[in-house]
Design a protein around this motif. Structure first.
Motif, short mmCIF file in Angstrom:
data_model
loop_
_atom_site.label_atom_id
_atom_site.label_comp_id
_atom_site.label_asym_id
_atom_site.label_seq_id
_atom_site.Cartn_x
_atom_site.Cartn_y
_atom_site.Cartn_z
N ASP A 225 -36.36 -17.64 21.26
CA ASP A 225 -36.30 -16.24 21.68
C ASP A 225 -34.93 -15.65 21.34
O ASP A 225 -34.11 -16.30 20.68
CB ASP A 225 -36.64 -16.10 23.17
N ASP A 226 -34.64 -14.46 21.85
CA ASP A 226 -33.39 -13.76 21.54
C ASP A 226 -32.14 -14.48 22.07
O ASP A 226 -31.04 -14.24 21.60
CB ASP A 226 -33.42 -12.33 22.08
N GLU A 227 -32.31 -15.37 23.04
CA GLU A 227 -31.19 -16.10 23.61
C GLU A 227 -31.10 -17.53 23.09
O GLU A 227 -30.22 -18.28 23.49
CB GLU A 227 -31.29 -16.10 25.14
N TYR B 190 -39.25 -10.09 22.41
CA TYR B 190 -37.91 -10.46 22.85
C TYR B 190 -36.81 -9.52 22.35
O TYR B 190 -36.03 -9.00 23.14
CB TYR B 190 -37.59 -11.90 22.41
N GLN B 191 -36.74 -9.33 21.03
CA GLN B 191 -35.61 -8.63 20.45
C GLN B 191 -35.58 -7.14 20.82
O GLN B 191 -34.57 -6.64 21.34
CB GLN B 191 -35.63 -8.81 18.93
N SER C 56 -27.03 -15.82 19.66
CA SER C 56 -27.98 -15.03 20.44
C SER C 56 -27.86 -13.56 20.02
O SER C 56 -26.84 -13.13 19.48
CB SER C 56 -27.71 -15.16 21.94
N LEU C 57 -28.90 -12.80 20.29
CA LEU C 57 -28.91 -11.38 19.96
C LEU C 57 -27.72 -10.66 20.61
O LEU C 57 -27.00 -9.92 19.95
CB LEU C 57 -30.23 -10.74 20.41
N LYS D 45 -34.91 -6.45 24.53
CA LYS D 45 -33.52 -6.79 24.89
C LYS D 45 -32.56 -5.71 24.42
O LYS D 45 -31.66 -5.32 25.16
CB LYS D 45 -33.15 -8.15 24.29
N ASP E 252 -33.61 -11.28 10.75
CA ASP E 252 -34.06 -12.66 10.91
C ASP E 252 -35.12 -12.98 9.86
O ASP E 252 -35.74 -12.09 9.28
CB ASP E 252 -34.61 -12.87 12.33
N SER F 165 -34.20 -3.60 14.11
CA SER F 165 -34.69 -4.92 13.75
C SER F 165 -35.35 -4.86 12.38
O SER F 165 -36.29 -4.10 12.17
CB SER F 165 -35.73 -5.41 14.78
N GLN G 57 -33.36 -16.40 16.52
CA GLN G 57 -34.78 -16.30 16.21
C GLN G 57 -35.09 -16.80 14.80
O GLN G 57 -36.23 -17.07 14.47
CB GLN G 57 -35.29 -14.88 16.42
N THR H 178 -30.07 -14.03 14.00
CA THR H 178 -29.92 -14.49 15.38
C THR H 178 -30.61 -15.85 15.49
O THR H 178 -31.15 -16.37 14.52
CB THR H 178 -30.57 -13.51 16.38
#
Length: 177
Positions: A91-93, A111-112, A62-63, A115, A83, A132, A53, A51
């Protein structure tokens, strides 16, 4: 020689943990499927997807985009995010993290993982397994995919284990862990 043995042992143990956790996470769906197919079923998934990240993973997304593609576009049953186990500035976005780069394990925790829980709570990715993991720059072996699972993907216990792995097996300053 000892470092190579330690790295090999960690890799084997991580893969063992990973593959023990997957069947348990989809047991309910499997029970339903196995009523019509007592031989079980094949599951489609990916364990090497980056992602935003991973700062240096060109073309990463993004995630949420990654998960949408995996499950909606390609019909996967599970997804392992891997990652890079390095400092992350996004971040995740894909937004820059205020204050600068943080260790990946911290990014996963902040973040991950939240989310993923939020998206699943909203009803997205029902009966899908998402965990993850990370890609570790293993000394003398280029890189290795690592997944650490506890009773639940993204659980505090699993996230703590990822942080401990990062502390023990990277060259980051110990105050970063």
């Amino acid at each position: 020689m000892i470092n190579k043995f330690r790295a090999f042992t960690v890799s084997v143990l991580s893969l063992t943990i990973l593959f023990q956790g997957l069947p348990a996470a989809v047991a309910a769906k499997d029970a339903e499927d196995n009523q019509t197919n007592p031989g079980g079923r094949w599951m489609k998934g990916e364990y090497h997807a980056h992602t935003t990240q991973s700062d240096d993973a060109e073309g990463s997304q993004s995630l949420e985009s990654l998960l949408n593609n995996a499950f909606d576009k390609y019909g996967m049953d599970w997804m392992g995010i891997s990652d890079h186990l390095r400092m992350s500035s996004r971040d995740d976005e894909g937004n820059l993290i205020p204050g600068g780069p943080i260790p990946l394990s911290q990014g996963i925790s902040q973040y991950q993982a939240p989310k993923i829980k939020q998206l699943q709570k909203e009803g997205k990715f029902k009966n899908k397994v998402i965990f993850s993991g990370f890609e570790w720059d293993m000394p003398t072996y280029e890189h290795v995919g690592i997944g650490i699972l506890g009773d639940q993907p993204g659980s505090p216990k699993s996230l703590k284990a990822a942080n401990q792995f990062e502390y023990l097996f990277t060259n980051q300053d110990e105050k970063m862990s």
